[in-house]
Scaffold this active site. Structure first.
Site, PDB file in Angstrom:
ATOM      1  N   CYS A  80      -2.213   4.074   4.105  1.00  0.00           N
ATOM      2  CA  CYS A  80      -1.817   3.660   5.457  1.00  0.00           C
ATOM      3  C   CYS A  80      -0.312   3.796   5.604  1.00  0.00           C
ATOM      4  O   CYS A  80       0.429   3.537   4.662  1.00  0.00           O
ATOM      5  CB  CYS A  80      -2.177   2.197   5.694  1.00  0.00           C
ATOM      6  SG  CYS A  80      -3.943   1.890   5.798  1.00  0.00           S
ATOM      7  N   GLN A 286     -16.609  14.598   9.501  1.00  0.00           N
ATOM      8  CA  GLN A 286     -15.591  13.758  10.147  1.00  0.00           C
ATOM      9  C   GLN A 286     -15.626  12.351   9.565  1.00  0.00           C
ATOM     10  O   GLN A 286     -16.714  11.790   9.391  1.00  0.00           O
ATOM     11  CB  GLN A 286     -15.856  13.708  11.653  1.00  0.00           C
ATOM     12  CG  GLN A 286     -15.691  15.044  12.347  1.00  0.00           C
ATOM     13  CD  GLN A 286     -14.240  15.430  12.519  1.00  0.00           C
ATOM     14  OE1 GLN A 286     -13.337  14.610  12.379  1.00  0.00           O
ATOM     15  NE2 GLN A 286     -14.003  16.698  12.819  1.00  0.00           N
ATOM     16  N   TYR A 315     -13.866  27.688  13.946  1.00  0.00           N
ATOM     17  CA  TYR A 315     -13.528  26.662  12.941  1.00  0.00           C
ATOM     18  C   TYR A 315     -14.615  25.581  12.973  1.00  0.00           C
ATOM     19  O   TYR A 315     -14.333  24.401  13.145  1.00  0.00           O
ATOM     20  CB  TYR A 315     -12.165  26.026  13.210  1.00  0.00           C
ATOM     21  CG  TYR A 315     -11.032  26.982  13.435  1.00  0.00           C
ATOM     22  CD1 TYR A 315     -10.251  27.414  12.364  1.00  0.00           C
ATOM     23  CD2 TYR A 315     -10.741  27.467  14.710  1.00  0.00           C
ATOM     24  CE1 TYR A 315      -9.205  28.292  12.574  1.00  0.00           C
ATOM     25  CE2 TYR A 315      -9.699  28.352  14.923  1.00  0.00           C
ATOM     26  CZ  TYR A 315      -8.925  28.756  13.855  1.00  0.00           C
ATOM     27  OH  TYR A 315      -7.892  29.617  14.070  1.00  0.00           O
ATOM     28  N   CYS A 418      -5.871  18.635  15.621  1.00  0.00           N
ATOM     29  CA  CYS A 418      -5.416  17.505  14.787  1.00  0.00           C
ATOM     30  C   CYS A 418      -3.908  17.588  14.572  1.00  0.00           C
ATOM     31  O   CYS A 418      -3.356  16.863  13.757  1.00  0.00           O
ATOM     32  CB  CYS A 418      -6.166  17.502  13.451  1.00  0.00           C
ATOM     33  SG  CYS A 418      -6.017  19.042  12.550  1.00  0.00           S
TER      34      CYS A 418
HETATM   35  N1  SAH Z   1     -15.250  21.505  13.922  1.00  0.00           N
HETATM   36  C1  SAH Z   1     -15.565  20.960  12.613  1.00  0.00           C
HETATM   37  C2  SAH Z   1     -14.496  21.195  11.560  1.00  0.00           C
HETATM   38  C3  SAH Z   1     -13.058  21.116  11.963  1.00  0.00           C
HETATM   39  S1  SAH Z   1     -11.913  21.104  10.632  1.00  0.00           S
HETATM   40  C4  SAH Z   1     -15.891  19.496  12.727  1.00  0.00           C
HETATM   41  O1  SAH Z   1     -15.554  18.866  13.712  1.00  0.00           O
HETATM   42  O2  SAH Z   1     -16.517  18.957  11.818  1.00  0.00           O
HETATM   43  C5  SAH Z   1     -11.323  22.755  10.603  1.00  0.00           C
HETATM   44  C6  SAH Z   1     -12.238  23.727   9.902  1.00  0.00           C
HETATM   45  O3  SAH Z   1     -11.633  25.010   9.942  1.00  0.00           O
HETATM   46  C7  SAH Z   1     -12.491  23.442   8.428  1.00  0.00           C
HETATM   47  O4  SAH Z   1     -13.885  23.376   8.225  1.00  0.00           O
HETATM   48  C8  SAH Z   1     -11.871  24.643   7.692  1.00  0.00           C
HETATM   49  O5  SAH Z   1     -12.590  25.029   6.553  1.00  0.00           O
HETATM   50  C9  SAH Z   1     -11.943  25.703   8.747  1.00  0.00           C
HETATM   51  N2  SAH Z   1     -10.970  26.830   8.661  1.00  0.00           N
HETATM   52  C10 SAH Z   1      -9.714  26.812   8.181  1.00  0.00           C
HETATM   53  N3  SAH Z   1      -9.106  27.995   8.399  1.00  0.00           N
HETATM   54  C11 SAH Z   1     -10.008  28.800   9.027  1.00  0.00           C
HETATM   55  C12 SAH Z   1      -9.961  30.131   9.532  1.00  0.00           C
HETATM   56  N4  SAH Z   1      -8.870  30.875   9.427  1.00  0.00           N
HETATM   57  N5  SAH Z   1     -11.066  30.602  10.138  1.00  0.00           N
HETATM   58  C13 SAH Z   1     -12.178  29.843  10.274  1.00  0.00           C
HETATM   59  N6  SAH Z   1     -12.278  28.576   9.817  1.00  0.00           N
HETATM   60  C14 SAH Z   1     -11.202  28.056   9.203  1.00  0.00           C
END
Ligand code: SAH
Length: 464
Positions: A80, A286, A315, A418
């Site tokens: 934290c 998450q 992603y 994020c």
């Molecule tokens: N939308 C999902 C994950 C978001 S986190 C959710 O809400 O659960 C971001 C994700 O992007 C991760 O799973 C990571 O592995 C992926 N990632 C990172 N770089 C990437 C890229 N260049 N192309 C595709 N995915 C990627």
């Protein structure tokens, strides 16, 4: 200013990592654990030319935003950063941080942001919200086996089994593991020597299903007398999965690559909204399901689907947002770089009987442009998407990806972020290429820490 010099400073701002910021004779001081509004006595720890880091030694006048820490090790523990800031002030800080980036980096005026930003969505209960915890196991200077969290920026374990962000059952589980290690003479891993067996304990909890997963990360092939551990852990209500993961590398990566089942199944199940997810020890999921459900709900609202749309979820991780969208769209394509996450995504589609989602493994900035080029070659026309959703890691989207997104001319882009600095950069790019920022809302998914999520809606400008 010199090292070890003591000063009195009024804290007037909060820095990006939650530290208090004050000025003395034009010189900027960054004081960890000092709260905006405090007047503190601090000692200089790292002096630089125009600024210095300092450690708080005494609060002379307490800020009205200061609250007692819930956790006795809040200051030492690296988990934290802002537990002593009232929750209201935490939300205010996060709001200002995101808006500041949208103004400075994105070039948006405060007046426009006043119009389009919805009020920040805070948590109903800003403690005990995390469904996942990874506790390092080590030995203290007296040779006792300890667990807790690392201090900030180090690998020193601050002993604590009662983390105020995790679920209360974590404490019972950790006590059982410590007792088992002591009774059965199972050693803790030592990062310096590379010896010792147990490195980390991963605990996951399904808030809706009440299922519990425990995974021990070990520097060896098996766990001696594991039946004794299993016997105790299975007395905990909700225990569903007990596994181990072998990690013999000298690395900061916590989990090993393979999982062995000691008892029960290799995964737990949980829900976000009506969608069911199977979560294995290696899956990304998450950490704050209550806020995530609200966040995805808004992403879906922003996507404004009627049932005939083609949607891309870039992603996509284990397909969390994709499956949410698939309930309302004709077709959803998900793209993710981690192959195991795509295996999970496909499996999650199957267990929810969702048939209109398709997943690709690869970099979003390669998969989408390749798809676009190939589509044109094969069909003699350009690929089109109605809605594109992106949820990139902190570094944001590659420009090649943003370019292809624009070429696909979606009506709407929903950007889940994020890191508001890269969000602001990418939204600025999209703004120059025909997409207007319509709405945005900040979600506090990580109370007591400085992190925050933002969802933004962009629409194609009429004349484009
Ligand atoms: N939308 C999902 C994950 C978001 S986190 C959710 O809400 O659960 C971001 C994700 O992007 C991760 O799973 C990571 O592995 C992926 N990632 C990172 N770089 C990437 C890229 N260049 N192309 C595709 N995915 C990627």
């Amino acid at each position: 200013m010199n090292k070890n010099e003591k000063i009195i400073v009024k804290i007037e701002d909060i820095g990006v990592t939650g530290e208090g910021i004050g000025k003395v004779e034009g010189y900027t001081l960054f004081v960890k654990d000092a709260i905006i509004g405090d007047t503190v006595e601090a000692v200089i720890t790292k002096p630089k030319k125009n600024y210095a880091y300092a450690r708080m030694i005494n609060i002379i006048e307490s800020s009205k935003h200061r609250v007692p820490a819930k956790c006795p090790v809040a200051r030492q523990c690296g988990g934290c950063q802002i537990q002593e800031l009232s929750y209201e002030a935490q939300l205010d800080f996060k709001n200002k941080k995101v808006r500041g980036n949208l103004e400075r980096i994105g070039g948006f005026s405060p007046e426009l942001l006043d119009k389009i930003m919805e009020p920040i969505c805070g948590m109903d209960e800003p403690f005990y919200y995390r469904n996942k915890a990874q506790f390092p196991i080590g030995t203290d200077k007296d040779g006792r086996i300890v667990t807790g969290f690392y201090a900030g920026r180090t690998h020193q374990i601050i002993p604590n089994t009662d983390c105020a962000l995790g679920v209360p059952v974590n404490q019972d589980i950790l006590q059982i593991i410590l007792d088992y290690m002591n009774e059965c003479h199972v050693t803790a891993y030592n990062e310096e020597t590379g010896r010792g067996l147990v490195r980390h304990v991963l605990i996951r909890y399904g808030f809706k299903t009440k299922e519990i997963m425990v995974c021990l990360v070990i520097n060896g092939d098996n766990l001696p007398h594991s039946e004794k551990l299993v016997d105790k852990l299975t007395q905990i209500e909700g225990m569903t999965s007990i596994t181990y993961s072998v990690n013999r590398e000298n690395t900061n990566v916590i989990m090993g690559k393979e999982i062995g089942v000691l008892w029960g199944q290799g995964y737990i199940t949980d829900y976000i909204g009506d969608i069911k997810y199977q979560i294995s020890p290696l899956s990304f999921f998450q950490v704050n399901p209550a806020q995530t459900e609200k966040l995805y709900g808004l992403a879906l609202e922003y996507a404004d689907l009627k049932g005939e749309e083609t949607v891309w979820d870039l992603y996509c991780g284990i397909g969390t947002i994709s499956l949410f969208l698939a309930q309302k769209a004709e077709k959803v394509y998900g793209v993710e770089i981690v192959p195991q996450a795509i295996d999970d995504a496909k499996n999650n589609a199957k267990i929810n009987a969702i048939e209109n989602a398709e997943f690709f493994v690869g970099k979003a900035e390669e998969v989408l442009p390749d798809y676009y080029a190939q589509y044109e070659r094969e069909h003699g026309k350009k690929a089109y998407a109605d809605v594109i959703v992106v949820d990139p890691p902190r570094k944001g989207c590659d420009e090649t990806l943003l370019q292809t997104m624009v070429q696909m001319r979606p009506e709407r882009i929903v950007y889940v972020s994020c890191d508001s600095a890269t969000l602001a950069r990418d939204v600025k790019y999209l703004g120059k290429h025909g997409y207007q920022l319509m709405k945005a809302r900040i979600f506090d998914n990580f109370s007591q820490s400085v992190h925050v999520e933002t969802v933004a809606l962009l629409s194609r400008k009429i004349f484009n």
